[in-house]
Design an enzyme around this catalytic site. Structure first.
Site, mmCIF file in Angstrom:
data_model
loop_
_atom_site.group_PDB
_atom_site.id
_atom_site.type_symbol
_atom_site.label_atom_id
_atom_site.label_comp_id
_atom_site.label_asym_id
_atom_site.label_seq_id
_atom_site.Cartn_x
_atom_site.Cartn_y
_atom_site.Cartn_z
ATOM 1 C CD GLU A 1 -5.651 -8.349 3.453
ATOM 2 O OE1 GLU A 1 -5.041 -8.338 4.569
ATOM 3 O OE2 GLU A 1 -5.366 -7.249 2.599
ATOM 4 C CG HIS B 1 -1.996 -0.734 1.169
ATOM 5 N ND1 HIS B 1 -3.004 -0.353 0.092
ATOM 6 C CD2 HIS B 1 -2.485 -2.068 1.567
ATOM 7 C CE1 HIS B 1 -4.285 -1.237 0.271
ATOM 8 N NE2 HIS B 1 -3.757 -2.287 0.971
ATOM 9 C CG ASP C 1 -7.122 -2.858 1.044
ATOM 10 O OD1 ASP C 1 -6.449 -3.722 0.267
ATOM 11 O OD2 ASP C 1 -6.619 -2.581 2.158
ATOM 12 C CG HIS D 1 -4.439 -6.730 -0.627
ATOM 13 N ND1 HIS D 1 -4.060 -5.606 0.255
ATOM 14 C CD2 HIS D 1 -3.284 -6.651 -1.582
ATOM 15 C CE1 HIS D 1 -2.661 -5.329 0.264
ATOM 16 N NE2 HIS D 1 -2.164 -5.851 -1.035
#
Lengths: 371, 207
Positions: free
Chosen positions: A356, A292, A299, A359
């Site tokens: 995830e 990130h 996300d 993500h």
């Protein structure tokens, strides 16, 4: 054992369905011998009845409630639009009086034929059913109800929402906060210089109808604390261009992207690490840190064009196995929606993260953003 | 779900996250439905009342302050929803009532609980909760395992590390203690009498 103790035992066994015929006869004899025993029997049975929660709720309870919720949401939005219609008209009159010039939005690849609204970012109009090879799935908020609505005018949503009351800021698009409904986003009068792919830009400037709800800008995240003090989703321009393509495809299906987290500067990653120094949950900024922090990771989830959530495997930052990309442990609709997102993101140059479902990282990497 | 998690979910739901609200419904639907079932006495009304209670909760998410758990808040909303439903159906029944008094007496179906009876049922449920809270913790826990969680003797025996026979006798003693508390407060004795009275009324008085 006293007679009363025996009575308690017999009644208790009866309540559990464990009393044989001899026991039944014995109990009947005791109950007949003393009216007080009847009171005890009534109280024990009544208490059991009052405490037990044995009945399974009918299957239609949950869908019924959620259908009601959507209906209430639609009514609320309709009321709000009526209100917005009035204020927008007033705003438009004021704007015309001072010869308002719409904000110039740069839209790469914008072709001459895209002012119809069907393909606002230079992509060819698609069949309403979405990509030919997209999963034939239920993508509706209600199990089995597709929400695809055919080609939608992208001008309507982003331009009507900005005057919303500020009570629900996180669920509305953050785009174009000052433009009244008169601005047609499809026909800018000029263009900003096109950024370089590596430039960090505000996503909403380039995808006005994307929804942004940065969870770490609020305390609505797993730490329960505000991690950073900005509410704009910033990403590398090269990454934003890819998202534009995904959004254009989704729009044709009556859907939109919603960003939960975008560029997270190293300083924010350190704050996150400070609160939760456990590498099972947070990438350690002292080592490789989080992708990130490179501004190429997002996300992201799916919502309807109205911003209404659709069923996805879990909420944001769910740490259970249901959040991973093995969708076999979640509801069919949620799995199908997550697969749709995955398919679109990967076909436009994003790499999914296994643990995830929300993500995604641009396959093109960029340097770490410190601040 | 901890109280803290619950607060976060309520906040998310209040900000338009329908997924969060759906989770609240999933977590609480059994509790709400069972309560509605006890209060209304039939599955159809219990379903309607449960859905009404959840929708009322949805409309009032922003006013939920978190002073109590969501389940307690829902308890009140469910009771109110049952009461509204019963009042409504009673009103509807008056308009549908046959004019032939004799026929009406014989054929009018059981109208289910009236508002008074509903209040009575709620008081009963609350008395049981109070009586349960007055029990020693060991009695309360074993009773909750059996009655509320519907665990078998074997499951309780594994959970508490006790012989099944001991579990059985402890459950009997806990039930007896609870019944004594209730009997002293006249809870179920009163109900038995009032049920007799209401069954005498049935068919003769229809609002």
């Amino acid at each position: 054992m006293t007679e009363k103790e025996r009575l308690y035992e017999l009644i208790s066994a009866r309540l559990d369905g464990e009393l044989d015929s001899d026991g039944e006869a014995e109990l009947a004899g005791l109950l007949a011998s003393d009216p007080e025993y009847w009171d005890i029997f009534t109280a024990m049975s009544g208490a059991r009845e009052a405490l037990s929660e044995r009945a399974e709720p009918p299957a239609e309870l949950l869908p019924g409630v959620m259908a009601g919720v959507r209906k209430l949401g639609a009514q609320k939005r309709a009321r709000r639009r009526r209100y917005i219609g009035v204020t927008a008209s007033l705003a438009a009159a004021a704007v015309l009086a001072v010869a308002f010039v719409p904000k110039m939005l740069h839209r790469p690849e914008a072709g001459p034929g895209d002012s119809t609204g069907a393909a606002p970012y230079g992509l060819e109009p698609r069949d309403v059913s979405g990509p030919d090879d997209s999963p034939a799935v239920c993508i509706g908020p209600e199990g089995g109800t597709p929400v695809a609505q055919g080609p939608t005018d992208p001008a309507t949503e982003p331009t009507t929402e900005p005057t919303d009351p500020p009570t629900e800021p996180t669920t509305e698009p953050t785009a174009a906060p000052t433009e009244p409904a008169t601005e047609p986003p499809t026909e800018p009068t000029g263009e900003l210089p096109e950024p370089e792919d590596g430039d960090l830009v505000n996503v909403s400037d380039y995808i006005p109808d994307i929804y942004v709800d940065l969870k770490y800008a609020t305390d609505d995240n797993f730490t329960g604390q505000v991690i950073y003090d900005f509410t704009e989703a910033r990403l590398r321009y090269g990454t934003v261009k890819k998202l534009m393509e995904v959004q254009a495809e989704l729009r044709e299906m009556g859907l939109s992207l919603k960003i939960w987290d975008a560029c997270r500067p190293t300083s924010a990653q350190f704050k996150l690490w400070e609160i939760c120094p456990d590498s099972r949950y947070v990438a350690n900024p002292n080592h490789s840190g989080s992708t990130h922090s490179r501004g190429n990771t997002v996300d992201i989830t799916l919502v309807t064009l109205d911003g209404e959530d659709i069923e996805m495997p879990t909420g944001f930052d769910d740490f259970t196995s249901r959040a991973d990309r093995d969708y076999s442990d979640v509801a069919e609709t949620a799995a199908a929606n997550a697969e749709l997102l995955e398919k679109l993101m990967t076909s436009h140059g994003f790499k999914p993260y296994t643990a995830e479902w929300w993500h995604y990282t641009d396959t093109v990497s960029y340097p770490i953003v410190e601040e | 779900m901890t109280a803290e998690e619950e607060q976060k979910i309520v906040r998310a739901a209040a900000h338009g996250d329908n997924g969060a609200f759906e989770r609240l419904v999933r977590e609480n639907q059994k509790h709400v439905y069972n309560l509605a079932l006890k209060l209304t006495g039939n599955a159809e009304d219990a379903l309607d009342a449960s859905q009404d209670a959840f929708l009322k909760a949805y409309q009032n998410l922003k006013s939920f302050r978190g002073d109590s758990r969501v389940s307690v808040w829902l308890y009140r909303l469910t009771y109110n929803a049952c009461m509204d439903l019963i009042k409504k159906s009673r009103r509807g029944q008056v308009t549908r009532m046959p004019t032939d008094e004799e026929g009406a007496e014989l054929e009018t179906p059981d109208p289910g609980p009236g508002p008074d009876e509903l209040i009575e049922r709620r008081e009963e449920l609350e008395s049981v909760r109070r009586a349960l809270n007055e029990l020693d913790p060991d009695k309360r826990i074993i009773l909750m395992m059996r009655e509320y969680r519907n665990m078998s003797y074997a499951e309780i025996s594994r959970a508490l590390g006790l012989e099944e026979g001991t579990v059985k006798s402890r459950i009997a003693r806990a039930r007896a203690a609870l019944a004594e508390n209730l009997k002293n407060s006249g809870t179920f004795t009163f109900r038995a009498q009032s049920n007799n009275q209401s069954s005498k009324r049935k068919g003769g008085t229809r609002e």
